[in-house]
Design a protein around this motif. Structure first.
Motif, PDB file in Angstrom:
ATOM      1  N   ARG A 192       0.833  -1.205   0.000  1.00 61.23           N
ATOM      2  CA  ARG A 192       0.000   0.000   0.000  1.00 61.23           C
ATOM      3  C   ARG A 192       0.869   1.257   0.000  1.00 61.23           C
ATOM      4  N   GLU A 217       2.018   1.806  -3.429  1.00 58.42           N
ATOM      5  CA  GLU A 217       0.939   2.363  -4.236  1.00 58.42           C
ATOM      6  C   GLU A 217       0.823   3.862  -3.997  1.00 58.42           C
ATOM      7  N   PRO A 265      -2.514  -0.753  -9.007  1.00 62.74           N
ATOM      8  CA  PRO A 265      -3.400  -1.899  -9.211  1.00 62.74           C
ATOM      9  C   PRO A 265      -4.819  -1.468  -9.569  1.00 62.74           C
ATOM     10  N   ARG A 283      -8.987  -2.255  -9.491  1.00 64.12           N
ATOM     11  CA  ARG A 283      -9.919  -2.652  -8.433  1.00 64.12           C
ATOM     12  C   ARG A 283     -10.973  -3.586  -9.011  1.00 64.12           C
ATOM     13  N   ARG A 288      -8.102  -4.622  -4.368  1.00 68.01           N
ATOM     14  CA  ARG A 288      -7.017  -4.437  -5.327  1.00 68.01           C
ATOM     15  C   ARG A 288      -6.756  -5.727  -6.099  1.00 68.01           C
TER      16      ARG A 288
END
Length: 249
Positions: A152, A155, A162, A164, A171
């Protein structure tokens, strides 16, 4: 057997006598015998243990080096060898990932050149991870041996993007995301900051301006080579130390 003072062991490695005492306290070298007045008496076995420990630190890192020597002091040879095996396995994975990234860069560069010649755009997602199934955040974290929180963070830094799942909102990491995560993991172990990694990953995505990436990969290649040589050196010193211990059994 010749006796040695703490200063003798310290001088060989350019460290303090307190460091030698600390290594003994932490179980990285065997306990020293004492004179009647309480002074430590070391032998060539202690000197060999210290050489092995410091060589292990250079090849495997402080934590693993310490755990290897602790296991040996406790007579757990198989445990020590398991830690060493894990280090070699990690080095092999790093080499394989580096090779995969190099192939990805070559493929991306070729796609970019082809696109420029034909006037058509090309998808910048390629590399070893092309044929891998999609991963959840937990699956990818397990694959890389990191925490989901780490992914995370990557990200948030722009390293990973990623998709969804439209039904669950979870993710979904597809081929390109897995490749980016492997690259981030590799460069992170090489000491690179997240901001730099984000720049490198973006260069791969856009298949342009790969000079920075090539320099980073060349630097990491040198680090992998140095680590491999350090592991060989550590194995030599460790074998010598174990041989001395067997001679004194």
């Amino acid at each position: 057997m010749k006796t040695l003072r703490p200063a003798d062991l310290a001088r060989e490695h350019g460290i303090s006598t307190q460091a030698v005492r600390n290594y003994e306290r932490d179980g990285f070298i065997p306990p020293a015998e004492r004179t009647r007045s309480g002074y430590r008496i070391y032998t060539e076995v202690h000197a060999a243990a210290l050489r092995a420990y410091l060589a292990l630190v250079a090849g495997h890192g402080h934590s693993a080096g310490g755990r290897i020597m602790n296991a040996l002091q406790q007579g757990e040879l198989d445990d020590a060898l398991t830690i060493i095996d894990r280090g070699h396995s990690q080095l092999l994975r790093d080499r394989e990932t580096l090779d995969a990234v190099r192939r990805a860069v070559g493929h991306l560069t070729a796609e970019s050149e082809t696109g420029a010649e034909t006037g058509t755009g090309q998808d910048a997602v390629s590399g070893r991870s092309r044929d891998l199934a999609a991963r959840t955040i937990g699956e990818l974290a397990h694959q890389l041996d990191v925490t989901p929180a780490t992914l995370r963070n990557w990200e948030e830094a722009g390293i990973l993007t990623p998709a969804r799942d439209p039904r669950t909102g979870y993710r979904v990491f597809r081929a390109g995301d897995i490749r980016d995560a492997e690259l981030a993991h590799l460069l992170r172990r090489g000491g690179y900051q997240l901001e730099h990694i984000a720049t490198v990953v973006e260069q791969i995505r856009t298949a342009g301006g790969t000079e920075t990436l090539s320099l980073a990969l060349d630097d990491w290649q040198r680090k992998l080579t140095a680590r491999g040589l350090a592991m060989l050196d550590a194995a030599t010193h460790l074998s010598h130390y174990l041989g001395l211990g067997a001679d004194n059994d």
